[in-house]
Design an enzyme around this catalytic site. Structure first.
Site, PDB file in Angstrom:
ATOM      1  N   HIS A 161       0.824  -0.906   0.428  1.00 30.68           N
ATOM      2  CA  HIS A 161      -0.276  -0.092   0.300  1.00 30.68           C
ATOM      3  C   HIS A 161       0.405   1.216  -0.498  1.00 30.68           C
ATOM      4  O   HIS A 161       1.052   1.281   0.939  1.00 30.68           O
ATOM      5  CB  HIS A 161      -0.927   0.127   1.233  1.00 30.68           C
ATOM      6  CG  HIS A 161      -2.043   0.611   0.982  1.00 30.68           C
ATOM      7  ND1 HIS A 161      -3.066   1.294   2.596  1.00 30.68           N
ATOM      8  CD2 HIS A 161      -2.346   2.413   0.875  1.00 30.68           C
ATOM      9  CE1 HIS A 161      -3.937   2.290   2.072  1.00 30.68           C
ATOM     10  NE2 HIS A 161      -3.160   3.382   1.213  1.00 30.68           N
TER      11      HIS A 161
ATOM     12  N   HIS B 228       1.501   4.916  -2.498  1.00 28.06           N
ATOM     13  CA  HIS B 228       0.852   5.848  -4.114  1.00 28.06           C
ATOM     14  C   HIS B 228       2.619   6.197  -4.570  1.00 28.06           C
ATOM     15  O   HIS B 228       2.314   7.211  -3.558  1.00 28.06           O
ATOM     16  CB  HIS B 228       0.129   6.829  -3.436  1.00 28.06           C
ATOM     17  CG  HIS B 228      -0.982   6.014  -2.910  1.00 28.06           C
ATOM     18  ND1 HIS B 228      -2.894   6.196  -3.015  1.00 28.06           N
ATOM     19  CD2 HIS B 228      -1.539   5.857  -1.817  1.00 28.06           C
ATOM     20  CE1 HIS B 228      -3.117   5.650  -2.599  1.00 28.06           C
ATOM     21  NE2 HIS B 228      -3.042   5.633  -1.124  1.00 28.06           N
TER      22      HIS B 228
ATOM     23  N   HIS C 112      -9.311   1.451  -0.468  1.00 27.91           N
ATOM     24  CA  HIS C 112      -9.596   1.709   0.540  1.00 27.91           C
ATOM     25  C   HIS C 112     -10.383   2.429   0.676  1.00 27.91           C
ATOM     26  O   HIS C 112     -11.729   2.123   0.162  1.00 27.91           O
ATOM     27  CB  HIS C 112      -9.012   3.254   0.056  1.00 27.91           C
ATOM     28  CG  HIS C 112      -7.804   3.665  -0.205  1.00 27.91           C
ATOM     29  ND1 HIS C 112      -6.955   3.091  -1.116  1.00 27.91           N
ATOM     30  CD2 HIS C 112      -6.872   4.151   0.331  1.00 27.91           C
ATOM     31  CE1 HIS C 112      -6.023   2.798  -0.920  1.00 27.91           C
ATOM     32  NE2 HIS C 112      -5.035   4.198  -0.132  1.00 27.91           N
TER      33      HIS C 112
ATOM     34  N   GLU D 214     -10.767   4.039   6.676  1.00 29.06           N
ATOM     35  CA  GLU D 214      -9.328   4.880   6.903  1.00 29.06           C
ATOM     36  C   GLU D 214     -10.151   5.838   7.772  1.00 29.06           C
ATOM     37  O   GLU D 214     -10.135   5.820   9.157  1.00 29.06           O
ATOM     38  CB  GLU D 214      -8.539   5.529   5.313  1.00 29.06           C
ATOM     39  CG  GLU D 214      -8.003   6.176   5.867  1.00 29.06           C
ATOM     40  CD  GLU D 214      -7.089   6.810   4.719  1.00 29.06           C
ATOM     41  OE1 GLU D 214      -7.739   7.104   3.240  1.00 29.06           O
ATOM     42  OE2 GLU D 214      -6.157   7.676   4.423  1.00 29.06           O
TER      43      GLU D 214
ATOM     44  N   ASP E 188       1.674   4.592   2.929  1.00 27.56           N
ATOM     45  CA  ASP E 188       0.998   4.576   2.240  1.00 27.56           C
ATOM     46  C   ASP E 188       1.542   5.917   1.132  1.00 27.56           C
ATOM     47  O   ASP E 188       1.776   5.640  -0.176  1.00 27.56           O
ATOM     48  CB  ASP E 188       0.083   5.514   2.901  1.00 27.56           C
ATOM     49  CG  ASP E 188      -1.481   6.096   2.582  1.00 27.56           C
ATOM     50  OD1 ASP E 188      -1.304   5.445   1.454  1.00 27.56           O
ATOM     51  OD2 ASP E 188      -2.354   6.462   3.567  1.00 27.56           O
ATOM     52  N   ASP E 189       2.395   7.364   1.814  1.00 30.35           N
ATOM     53  CA  ASP E 189       2.668   8.456   0.906  1.00 30.35           C
ATOM     54  C   ASP E 189       3.447   9.073   2.146  1.00 30.35           C
ATOM     55  O   ASP E 189       3.863   9.882   2.458  1.00 30.35           O
ATOM     56  CB  ASP E 189       1.317   9.081   0.949  1.00 30.35           C
ATOM     57  CG  ASP E 189       0.188   8.988   0.331  1.00 30.35           C
ATOM     58  OD1 ASP E 189       0.416   8.993  -1.411  1.00 30.35           O
ATOM     59  OD2 ASP E 189      -0.557   8.741   0.641  1.00 30.35           O
TER      60      ASP E 189
END
Ligand code: ADE
Ligand code: ZN
Length: 316
Positions: A14, A16, A194, A197, A275-276
């Site tokens: 996971h 991006h 997703h 969250e 994630d980011d």
């Protein structure tokens, strides 16, 4: 402990790619493409990395992504991330990209997928990092737009392994995307989404029952529904959890409040992901380290989390 965690063989399930755009590269690409940024320097951009919720983060993330214009830009972005994978012994990664973030501002789909795809191929050959790309639809846009994106992607079907669903969660339930996910399934693509969250447990049920996903991205709000938790345990449905993201976006106030270790001990198939990474203060190893330092994760738990990530790969 950092070195020990760093050496553990891990899979990342996971993240991006657009969320790995470091401020230095963001400024370099802006200069290369003649774009004027709203921040005078790198430090003031970093100072903006302070979010009240998912939407505040997304506003900045979409703004940052505008510096990505050429095939070389997408290559450089992806290559920088793969080098991090190699440094952190992430031997396998299944990153997301959001085509609509780019095609909606006039960047051809082909430019995006070719730049990313070339870097992933070089990463396999030169760094030994295995990968499978996930094409993610933006849920704040209508399902018809997702369907058009999928049709646009089909000529490049060998360049991605699955479809996903991301962006603003609240008010955009998975059920809105049932048809495009059915279409992707009919073409042989597994799905992830997703869910849970910021959104409620019902969104996780919808992702499972209607979108027929193979993994849930985040899913931490499942703990509010005991029947759902039991279902996740029974089916060994993987959750791709992102601890630093969840604390930076105020899903949990402090890392010590995070529920990932409780879920792990209950028998849920949880994994650790970034994630980011550029926007949330760390890549996979930093996420493991934060769990050790602030939530008491032991080496044995870290090993199980890393083993789970290898087991929950879509691409074996
Ligand atoms: N896009 C990039 N990061 C995201 C996140 N954490 N949630 C939803 N959409 C995203
Ligand atoms: Zn995400």
């Amino acid at each position: 402990m950092y070195d020990w965690l760093n050496r553990l063989p891990k899979a990342e399930l996971h993240m991006h790619l657009e969320g790995s755009l470091e401020p230095e590269l963001l400024f370099a690409l802006a200069q290369r493409n003649g774009i004027t940024l709203p921040w005078p320097d790198i430090d003031s951009l970093r100072a903006a990395y302070d979010y009240r919720d998912l939407q505040e983060f997304l506003d900045l993330y979409y703004q940052g992504a505008q510096v990505l214009q050429t095939e070389q830009d997408f290559y450089d972005l992806t290559w920088a991330y793969l080098q991090k994978c190699a440094e952190q012994n992430v031997v396998h990664t299944e990153p997301f990209f959001d085509p609509q973030t780019h095609t909606d501002r006039g960047v051809p789909f082909e430019v995006v997928i070719n730049g990313i795809g070339q870097a992933l191929a070089d990463g396999r050959r030169q760094l030994g990092v295995q990968s499978g790309l996930i094409l993610s639809f933006l849920r704040h846009l209508p399902e018809e737009a997702a369907m058009r994106t999928f049709e646009q992607a089909l000529p490049y079907r060998d360049a991605f392994i699955a479809v996903g669903l991301d962006s603003s969660e609240k008010g955009f339930p998975p059920r809105l995307f049932e048809r495009v996910f059915a279409r992707a399934r009919a073409e042989g693509f597994p799905a992830v989404a997703h869910a849970g969250e910021e959104g409620p447990p019902e969104y996780i049920w919808e992702a499972l029952d209607l979108l027929k996903v193979s993994r849930i991205d985040h899913g931490v709000r499942a703990s509010e529904d005991p029947r759902l938790i039991q279902h996740l345990i029974d089916t060994q449905m993987p959750l791709t959890v992102c601890p630093l993201s969840n604390t930076r976006l105020k899903v949990f106030e402090h890392m010590s409040d995070h529920n990932i270790l409780e879920l792990l001990e209950q028998g849920v198939m949880v994994t650790v992901n970034s994630d980011d990474p550029s926007y949330f203060g760390g890549y996979v190893t930093e996420n493991f380290l934060a769990l050790h330092e602030h939530a008491g994760m032991t080496r044995e738990q870290a090993q199980r989390l890393a083993d789970n990530s290898m087991q929950a790969r879509l691409l074996k």
